[in-house]
Write a protein that holds these residues in place. Structure first.
Motif, mmCIF file in Angstrom:
data_model
loop_
_atom_site.group_PDB
_atom_site.id
_atom_site.type_symbol
_atom_site.label_atom_id
_atom_site.label_comp_id
_atom_site.label_asym_id
_atom_site.label_seq_id
_atom_site.Cartn_x
_atom_site.Cartn_y
_atom_site.Cartn_z
ATOM 1 N N GLN A 191 -42.686 17.102 36.975
ATOM 2 C CA GLN A 191 -42.540 17.942 35.783
ATOM 3 C C GLN A 191 -42.063 17.117 34.593
ATOM 4 O OE1 GLN A 191 -43.939 20.817 36.022
ATOM 5 N NE2 GLN A 191 -44.162 20.513 38.234
ATOM 6 N N ARG A 192 -41.176 16.159 34.841
ATOM 7 C CA ARG A 192 -40.758 15.241 33.771
ATOM 8 C C ARG A 192 -41.947 14.426 33.270
ATOM 9 N NH1 ARG A 192 -35.851 15.517 30.964
ATOM 10 N NH2 ARG A 192 -34.279 16.348 32.397
ATOM 11 N N GLU A 193 -42.759 13.969 34.191
ATOM 12 C CA GLU A 193 -43.946 13.202 33.816
ATOM 13 C C GLU A 193 -44.862 14.042 32.921
ATOM 14 O OE1 GLU A 193 -47.754 10.924 35.968
ATOM 15 O OE2 GLU A 193 -46.330 12.103 37.168
ATOM 16 N N ALA A 194 -45.046 15.297 33.281
ATOM 17 C CA ALA A 194 -45.883 16.177 32.467
ATOM 18 C C ALA A 194 -45.280 16.379 31.085
ATOM 19 C CB ALA A 194 -46.066 17.522 33.169
ATOM 20 N N ALA A 195 -43.970 16.606 31.028
ATOM 21 C CA ALA A 195 -43.316 16.829 29.732
ATOM 22 C C ALA A 195 -43.471 15.607 28.829
ATOM 23 C CB ALA A 195 -41.835 17.147 29.948
ATOM 24 N N ARG A 196 -43.307 14.421 29.372
ATOM 25 C CA ARG A 196 -43.452 13.199 28.562
ATOM 26 C C ARG A 196 -44.896 13.056 28.070
ATOM 27 N NH1 ARG A 196 -40.316 10.840 33.144
ATOM 28 N NH2 ARG A 196 -38.122 10.868 32.491
ATOM 29 N N PHE A 197 -45.832 13.430 28.898
ATOM 30 C CA PHE A 197 -47.240 13.335 28.512
ATOM 31 C C PHE A 197 -47.569 14.356 27.420
ATOM 32 C CE2 PHE A 197 -51.762 14.454 29.138
ATOM 33 C CZ PHE A 197 -52.333 13.189 29.020
ATOM 34 N N TYR A 198 -47.164 15.611 27.604
ATOM 35 C CA TYR A 198 -47.463 16.656 26.632
ATOM 36 C C TYR A 198 -46.788 16.382 25.285
ATOM 37 C CZ TYR A 198 -49.061 19.472 30.655
ATOM 38 O OH TYR A 198 -49.713 19.946 31.772
ATOM 39 N N ALA A 199 -45.631 15.720 25.319
ATOM 40 C CA ALA A 199 -44.862 15.479 24.088
ATOM 41 C C ALA A 199 -45.632 14.634 23.074
ATOM 42 C CB ALA A 199 -43.534 14.807 24.426
ATOM 43 N N ASP A 200 -46.628 13.891 23.520
ATOM 44 C CA ASP A 200 -47.402 13.040 22.610
ATOM 45 C C ASP A 200 -48.546 13.784 21.929
ATOM 46 O OD1 ASP A 200 -45.886 10.745 23.008
ATOM 47 O OD2 ASP A 200 -47.067 10.109 24.750
ATOM 48 N N PHE A 201 -48.714 15.068 22.245
ATOM 49 C CA PHE A 201 -49.847 15.819 21.706
ATOM 50 C C PHE A 201 -49.366 17.126 21.086
ATOM 51 C CE2 PHE A 201 -51.361 13.089 25.122
ATOM 52 C CZ PHE A 201 -52.378 12.402 24.463
ATOM 53 N N ARG A 202 -50.310 17.864 20.487
ATOM 54 C CA ARG A 202 -49.963 19.101 19.782
ATOM 55 C C ARG A 202 -50.802 20.284 20.276
ATOM 56 N NH1 ARG A 202 -45.506 19.545 18.358
ATOM 57 N NH2 ARG A 202 -45.997 21.107 16.763
ATOM 58 N N PRO A 203 -50.691 20.644 21.547
ATOM 59 C CA PRO A 203 -51.392 21.858 21.993
ATOM 60 C C PRO A 203 -50.808 23.084 21.304
ATOM 61 C CG PRO A 203 -49.833 21.141 23.656
ATOM 62 C CD PRO A 203 -49.852 20.057 22.608
ATOM 63 N N ASN B 206 -42.018 24.109 28.152
ATOM 64 C CA ASN B 206 -43.442 24.245 27.802
ATOM 65 C C ASN B 206 -43.665 25.263 26.688
ATOM 66 O OD1 ASN B 206 -44.097 22.370 29.721
ATOM 67 N ND2 ASN B 206 -44.931 23.819 31.198
ATOM 68 N N LEU B 207 -42.833 26.291 26.637
ATOM 69 C CA LEU B 207 -42.938 27.278 25.569
ATOM 70 C C LEU B 207 -42.436 26.720 24.235
ATOM 71 C CD1 LEU B 207 -41.693 30.423 27.512
ATOM 72 C CD2 LEU B 207 -43.980 30.122 26.569
ATOM 73 N N LEU C 65 -43.920 24.452 19.414
ATOM 74 C CA LEU C 65 -43.230 24.909 18.213
ATOM 75 C C LEU C 65 -42.407 23.811 17.545
ATOM 76 C CD1 LEU C 65 -41.905 28.295 19.666
ATOM 77 C CD2 LEU C 65 -43.859 27.987 18.145
ATOM 78 N N LEU C 66 -42.214 22.692 18.233
ATOM 79 C CA LEU C 66 -41.305 21.650 17.760
ATOM 80 C C LEU C 66 -42.053 20.384 17.362
ATOM 81 C CD1 LEU C 66 -38.585 22.020 20.560
ATOM 82 C CD2 LEU C 66 -38.501 22.965 18.233
ATOM 83 N N PRO C 67 -41.465 19.570 16.470
ATOM 84 C CA PRO C 67 -42.081 18.289 16.108
ATOM 85 C C PRO C 67 -42.152 17.350 17.309
ATOM 86 C CG PRO C 67 -40.311 18.875 14.579
ATOM 87 C CD PRO C 67 -40.225 19.823 15.734
ATOM 88 N N ARG C 68 -43.087 16.418 17.253
ATOM 89 C CA ARG C 68 -43.271 15.501 18.387
ATOM 90 C C ARG C 68 -42.006 14.711 18.679
ATOM 91 N NH1 ARG C 68 -49.480 13.205 18.401
ATOM 92 N NH2 ARG C 68 -50.407 14.928 17.273
ATOM 93 N N TRP C 69 -41.283 14.273 17.649
ATOM 94 C CA TRP C 69 -40.107 13.426 17.906
ATOM 95 C C TRP C 69 -39.034 14.184 18.683
ATOM 96 C CZ3 TRP C 69 -35.199 14.460 16.051
ATOM 97 C CH2 TRP C 69 -35.080 15.379 15.015
ATOM 98 N N ILE C 70 -38.906 15.503 18.412
ATOM 99 C CA ILE C 70 -37.951 16.306 19.191
ATOM 100 C C ILE C 70 -38.463 16.488 20.615
ATOM 101 C CG2 ILE C 70 -36.902 18.581 19.424
ATOM 102 C CD1 ILE C 70 -36.712 18.766 16.429
ATOM 103 N N ASN C 71 -39.768 16.753 20.764
ATOM 104 C CA ASN C 71 -40.333 16.915 22.107
ATOM 105 C C ASN C 71 -40.148 15.666 22.948
ATOM 106 O OD1 ASN C 71 -41.189 19.553 21.724
ATOM 107 N ND2 ASN C 71 -43.212 18.947 20.959
ATOM 108 N N ARG C 72 -40.329 14.497 22.344
ATOM 109 C CA ARG C 72 -40.168 13.245 23.092
ATOM 110 C C ARG C 72 -38.733 13.070 23.547
ATOM 111 N NH1 ARG C 72 -43.999 10.368 18.632
ATOM 112 N NH2 ARG C 72 -45.993 10.624 19.726
ATOM 113 N N ARG C 73 -37.787 13.471 22.719
ATOM 114 C CA ARG C 73 -36.387 13.385 23.122
ATOM 115 C C ARG C 73 -36.055 14.400 24.220
ATOM 116 N NH1 ARG C 73 -32.453 11.973 17.975
ATOM 117 N NH2 ARG C 73 -33.544 10.072 17.337
ATOM 118 N N LEU C 74 -36.557 15.627 24.032
ATOM 119 C CA LEU C 74 -36.293 16.647 25.047
ATOM 120 C C LEU C 74 -36.890 16.260 26.401
ATOM 121 C CD1 LEU C 74 -36.876 20.030 23.173
ATOM 122 C CD2 LEU C 74 -34.741 19.227 24.189
ATOM 123 N N ALA C 75 -38.068 15.659 26.394
ATOM 124 C CA ALA C 75 -38.730 15.293 27.645
ATOM 125 C C ALA C 75 -37.923 14.284 28.449
ATOM 126 C CB ALA C 75 -40.111 14.722 27.343
#
Length: 509
Positions: A354-366, A429-430, A434-444
């Motif tokens: 799940q961590r791997e998925a979060a890090r991967f998704y954080a680089d994109f904007r679905p 995932n929700l 809604l968040l900028p990529r830089w925040i997503n990368r940190r959260l992941a």
């Protein structure tokens, strides 16, 4: 002849096509629809609210009053128990033949045909077998040897062979949208299919079993011509005031030549935004450009997991992380909103995956990461894998075969510690769209995520709705509107203000 269909919770193209065929032959067809609010066997399971809004007894009374000569049920695994309960009452009160078709009777026919409520089952496609059955009953002819059917004859069960696949999809009539149009606004999201069949054998999907069923029976993957597709939509646009089209093909981008012709004609002759489904293997710069040019509003991609070992060993899916990344990048380059389907509960997957998925998704904007929980559909290979690993037992398998599970969000058979992990990442995932990529990368990469399971379920629902509003998700908005309208109608019926459930004169939007 009078033919009744009974269904729960959603529009079904298969029933609409069969209805159109039967009406061409002069039969009278009626749908009896149970909205089953707050227990729709797919999204919601809220028993206390469902008891307030339940109108199934009224639906059954209407069906009995129609006095049909045969009653048909299109049955999924999650609607099997509902279908049995309705069929038992109808059989007892009318004594007419009851036929079950659809995926569930096709994969476990020997269980379904044993039920006393069921007289006939249709395995596989019913485009030829069901009209043939109805005509035979009308004429008083023997129908026990019709291909694709299993038929009871006293204590004997006659198991007929499967006929070849139906090749000429253009020969089928357009779906009888008036059938569900009695209850739903079919123009708000016009459901349509342009092709049948998927080339992949994902272990969690019943398509794997259908490919085996039709092995040696002709071409499994078939498609309508662009001419036929456009002609239906032009007619529907004039009749139903289309606002959105949803193509429910397994992989809309499967054939590039077909897509090129479609992209040239659809904007000019139809010009309505549309949704579609696809697969990362079938998205590249050219297909993304054609989707954008043709008016694709959103594309839904089945990803399930980003871990390559899980995909290869557990899911039998060939795509790599590099292929997924290229697909996402192409869609973003051409400005296409896309939804990712992510699956929790896959055998062998835990916190690391799940961590791997979060890090991967954080680089994109679905525009959305749709999370759902694995359901062990009957006879699927992933159920065998889970049984071998001791994750499910024989009793669990029997319950799955009988349709005893709730919704795509229910969490049967998941360890409590793992469930906390999955709830953490379901919340993440929700948030990510809604968040900028830089925040997503940190959260992941943050330990903060390990506390997200404390987020109440109603807050996750609000996040989902808010995300749909931010990304202009027409489908989610309309689903909420449908629930509101249908609840309004049900309350009116229960208070004696309405005598029908129909939505033909819906509340103004």
């Amino acid at each position: 002849m009078r033919v009744a269909f009974a269904y729960i919770g959603a529009e079904v193209l298969g029933i609409e096509i069969l209805s159109a065929q039967l009406k061409q032959r002069g039969h009278e067809v009626q749908l009896f629809y149970d909205p089953s609010l707050f227990d729709d066997k797919a999204i919601f399971s809220m028993p206390s609210l469902h008891r307030i809004f339940d109108i199934r007894p009224r639906m059954i009374e209407d069906l009995v009053a129609f006095n049909p000569d045969i009653v048909g049920f299109s049955v999924l695994t999650n609607t099997y128990q509902w279908s049995l309960e309705v069929a038992e009452i109808v059989k007892r009160r009318l004594g007419v033949p009851i036929i079950f078709g659809g995926v569930h009777p096709t994969v476990v026919p020997e269980l379904v045909i044993k039920r006393p409520e069921v007289d006939i089952i249709n395995l596989g496609e019913g485009y030829e077998s069901f009209p043939e059955l109805v005509s035979a009953i009308e004429r008083g002819q023997d129908y026990h040897n019709i291909r694709n059917l299993w038929v009871k004859d006293g204590d004997t069960i006659i198991r007929n062979e499967i006929r070849p696949t139906f090749h000429d999809l253009d020969a089928l009539p357009y779906p009888d949208k008036a059938l569900f149009g009695e209850y739903l606004d079919v123009g708000s999201i016009y459901l349509m299919i342009t092709g049948i069949g998927c080339p992949y054998r994902c272990t969690f999907c019943s398509n794997d079993l259908l490919m085996d069923l039709y092995d040696g029976k002709g071409r499994y993957i078939r498609r309508r011509s662009v001419d036929d597709v456009i002609a239906e939509l032009v007619q529907a646009k004039a009749k139903y005031r289309l606002r959105m089209v949803k193509f429910v093909d397994d992989i809309f981008t499967l054939n590039m030549r077909w897509l090129e012709e479609f992209a040239e004609r659809y904007p000019r002759e139809v010009g309505v935004p549309y949704y579609a489904l696809s697969h990362p293997d079938h998205i590249n710069d050219k297909s993304a450009r054609l989707l954008k040019a043709s008016g694709c509003h959103r594309l839904e991609l089945g990803v399930q997991s980003v871990n390559e070992e899980t995909k290869r060993v557990i899911l039998d899916r060939p795509e790599t992380k590099e292929q997924m990344a290229k697909a996402f990048a192409c869609l973003e380059k051409h400005g296409i909103h896309y939804l990712i389907n992510h699956m929790f509960g896959i055998p062998t997957e835990g916190e690391a995956q799940q961590r791997e998925a979060a890090r991967f998704y954080a680089d994109f904007r679905p525009s959305r990461i749709g999370s759902y929980y694995l359901k062990y559909l009957p006879r699927t290979r992933i159920a065998d894998i889970a049984a071998e690993q001791g994750l499910i037992g024989l009793q669990d398998i029997r319950e799955f075969e009988q349709g005893y599970f709730a919704t795509v969000h229910s969490t049967e058979n998941i360890d409590r510690d793992l469930l906390r992990v999955f709830k953490n990442h379901e919340t993440l995932n929700l948030l990510m769209p809604l968040l900028p990529r830089w925040i997503n990368r940190r959260l992941a990469n943050s330990r903060i995520v390990t506390a997200f399971h404390w987020v109440p379920s109603f807050v996750r629902t609000l996040l989902d709705v808010f995300g749909a509003a931010v990304h202009n998700d027409h489908e989610t908005r309309l689903f909420a509107l449908y629930y509101f309208k249908m609840a309004f109608k049900v309350i009116g019926i229960k208070m004696g203000l309405n005598d029908r459930l129909g939505m033909r004169d819906p509340m103004p939007e």
